[in-house]
Design a protein around this motif. Structure first.
Motif, PDB file in Angstrom:
ATOM      1  N   VAL A 335       1.905   1.621  -5.294  1.00  0.00           N
ATOM      2  CA  VAL A 335       0.660   0.962  -4.467  1.00  0.00           C
ATOM      3  C   VAL A 335       1.428   0.525  -3.101  1.00  0.00           C
ATOM      4  O   VAL A 335       2.592  -0.326  -3.414  1.00  0.00           O
ATOM      5  N   VAL A 336       0.774   0.798  -2.198  1.00  0.00           N
ATOM      6  CA  VAL A 336       1.295  -0.213  -0.946  1.00  0.00           C
ATOM      7  C   VAL A 336       0.118  -0.943  -0.375  1.00  0.00           C
ATOM      8  O   VAL A 336      -1.124  -0.638  -0.396  1.00  0.00           O
ATOM      9  N   SER A 337       0.500  -2.004  -0.189  1.00  0.00           N
ATOM     10  CA  SER A 337      -0.557  -3.178   0.150  1.00  0.00           C
ATOM     11  C   SER A 337       0.032  -3.953   1.468  1.00  0.00           C
ATOM     12  O   SER A 337       1.240  -3.867   1.718  1.00  0.00           O
ATOM     13  N   ILE A 338      -0.629  -4.726   2.153  1.00  0.00           N
ATOM     14  CA  ILE A 338      -0.531  -5.823   3.069  1.00  0.00           C
ATOM     15  C   ILE A 338      -0.699  -7.011   2.683  1.00  0.00           C
ATOM     16  O   ILE A 338      -1.767  -7.402   2.312  1.00  0.00           O
ATOM     17  N   GLN A 339       0.199  -7.816   3.173  1.00  0.00           N
ATOM     18  CA  GLN A 339       0.199  -9.161   2.891  1.00  0.00           C
ATOM     19  C   GLN A 339       0.945 -10.363   3.825  1.00  0.00           C
ATOM     20  O   GLN A 339       2.116 -10.116   3.620  1.00  0.00           O
TER      21      GLN A 339
END
Length: 416
Positions: A335-339
């Motif tokens: 899973v690739v995410s932005i935070q």
């Protein structure tokens, strides 16, 4: 007491403590000497009065004394002064602290009292002068400490600023000094020159190798494309050709990244690049790695932000983390995410070995990360790109098993 934090302050405080120590020592010695001298002078003064007054009293002559000196003889001695031992003493008499001399002549005992000796006034003047001298000495020590600290520390600060200034190639200061600062400046200059030569050799080597690899890779890509076109009706032959072409293109992208890394960071342009666009493109490129495998690869979209950096570098750093996660995960998800100005790549794989953890933490006690070293060139490139861009690559263990890689971009590199 909080310890001084700067070298300049430490020098000033050292001078101050030295001045206070000297003043305390001299003050104690001076006090003892002054009190001793005063007692000696007062004793002599009382004896001289007694030597003058006793014969006059015995002869019946009047004994006139100043208002602060008294001479008592025989029955005239006050009751509270009776039975005092012979000699000089200090007593409280009539609510005053006085010096007195008890003696005896042919006519009987006598007492001489000095209520306010002139030597006491002299003592006060001497102590006042000593106090003023001590204050002046402390002030002079502070000034001298500040002056010496400034003369000692300012050249060091100038040298440090010149060493840290990455935008100038000017000669370092203090090189011609013959003292320890000159030795330090020449050592810095020699070490800096060695580092510059090493970095220049590394850049030239990386650039030359990358240029040399471009030609054969271009030939391989061209041949693979031709082979794919000619085998459109032969799927069994076309599949390996597609794999060759895809691998050659990935190698070409890697060579392009190496060419960029061979240049100084301040010599390349930094266009504003959307992180979400980069992630989507790398997710799409990574889908063939999880096809026909029990792994899901998806992008958990968040609040997008842009980074001042070349798209090729950002794509290589993020893409290599994604491909590494897909390669080393047997089942589960990537899973690739932005935070918060960060890109997170989370997988359910077996985790990373200790040597990679040490490399990510810049632990010098662990063996250096060379080549694949159990991690692949991808992670090494991602680390190098993050250092090149001024970003930070971090790793955390996933509570349910696996790893979380995080690329954190500083606020100066981003724009929402």
């Amino acid at each position: 007491m909080k310890r001084p934090s700067t070298l300049r302050r430490r020098i000033v405080v050292a001078y101050l403590f030295f001045a206070l120590a000297v003043c305390t020592f001299v003050g104690v010695v001076a006090s003892v000497a002054i009190v001793g001298i005063e007692d000696l002078l007062v004793d002599e003064h009382l004896r001289s009065i007694a030597a003058w007054a006793s014969p006059r009293h015995a002869a019946g002559m009047p004994v006139e004394m100043p208002s602060d000196v008294s001479f008592y003889h025989g029955a005239a001695i006050p009751p509270e002064l009776h039975k005092l031992p012979y000699g000089v003493a200090k007593r409280v008499f009539e609510d005053q602290y006085v010096h007195l001399l008890v003696g005896q002549d042919a006519a009987g005992p006598y007492v001489v009292i000095d209520r306010a000796s002139e030597y006491k006034n002299i003592e006060h003047v001497i102590f006042a002068m000593l106090g003023a001298g001590f204050l002046g000495f402390v002030a002079l020590s502070l000034f001298l400490g500040s002056f010496i600290a400034r003369g000692f520390v300012d050249p060091i600060i100038t040298l440090a600023n010149a060493v840290m200034d990455k935008k100038t190639n000017a000669e370092l200061p203090l090189l011609n000094h013959q003292d320890e600062l000159g030795v330090l400046a020449r050592a810095f200059a020699e070490h800096t020159a060695e580092l510059k030569q090493f970095l220049a050799r590394e850049r030239f080597f990386t650039g030359d190798v990358s240029h040399e690899l471009r030609t054969p890779l271009t030939i391989i890509i061209g041949a693979a494309e031709l082979l794919v076109e000619q085998t459109s009706d032969q799927p069994a032959v076309q599949a390996p050709a597609l794999r060759i072409m895809r691998a050659a293109k990935e190698a070409t992208d890697c060579v392009s990244v190496l060419l960029l890394l061979a240049r100084r960071p301040d010599t390349i342009d930094r266009p504003l690049t959307s992180i979400s666009e980069v992630i989507r493109a790398e997710i799409e490129r990574g889908q063939p790695l999880v096809r026909d495998r029990p792994i899901s690869l998806h992008f958990q979209e968040g609040k997008d932000f842009s980074v001042f950096g070349r798209k090729e570098l950002l794509s290589s750093a993020i893409g290599n983390l994604i491909r590494n996660a897909c390669e080393y995960t047997d089942e589960g998800s990537v899973v690739v995410s932005i935070q918060d100005h960060s890109v997170l790549v989370e997988d359910t794989g077996p985790g990373v070995p200790d040597i990679i953890r040490a490399r990510l933490k810049n632990d010098p006690t662990q063996p250096a990360l060379i080549g694949s070293a159990g991690s692949g060139l991808g992670l090494a490139l991602a680390i190098r790109i993050c250092e090149y861009l001024g970003a930070r690559l971090e790793h955390d263990d996933r509570p349910q098993g696996g790893s979380i890689f995080r690329i954190h971009f500083q606020s100066v590199l981003t724009k929402k």
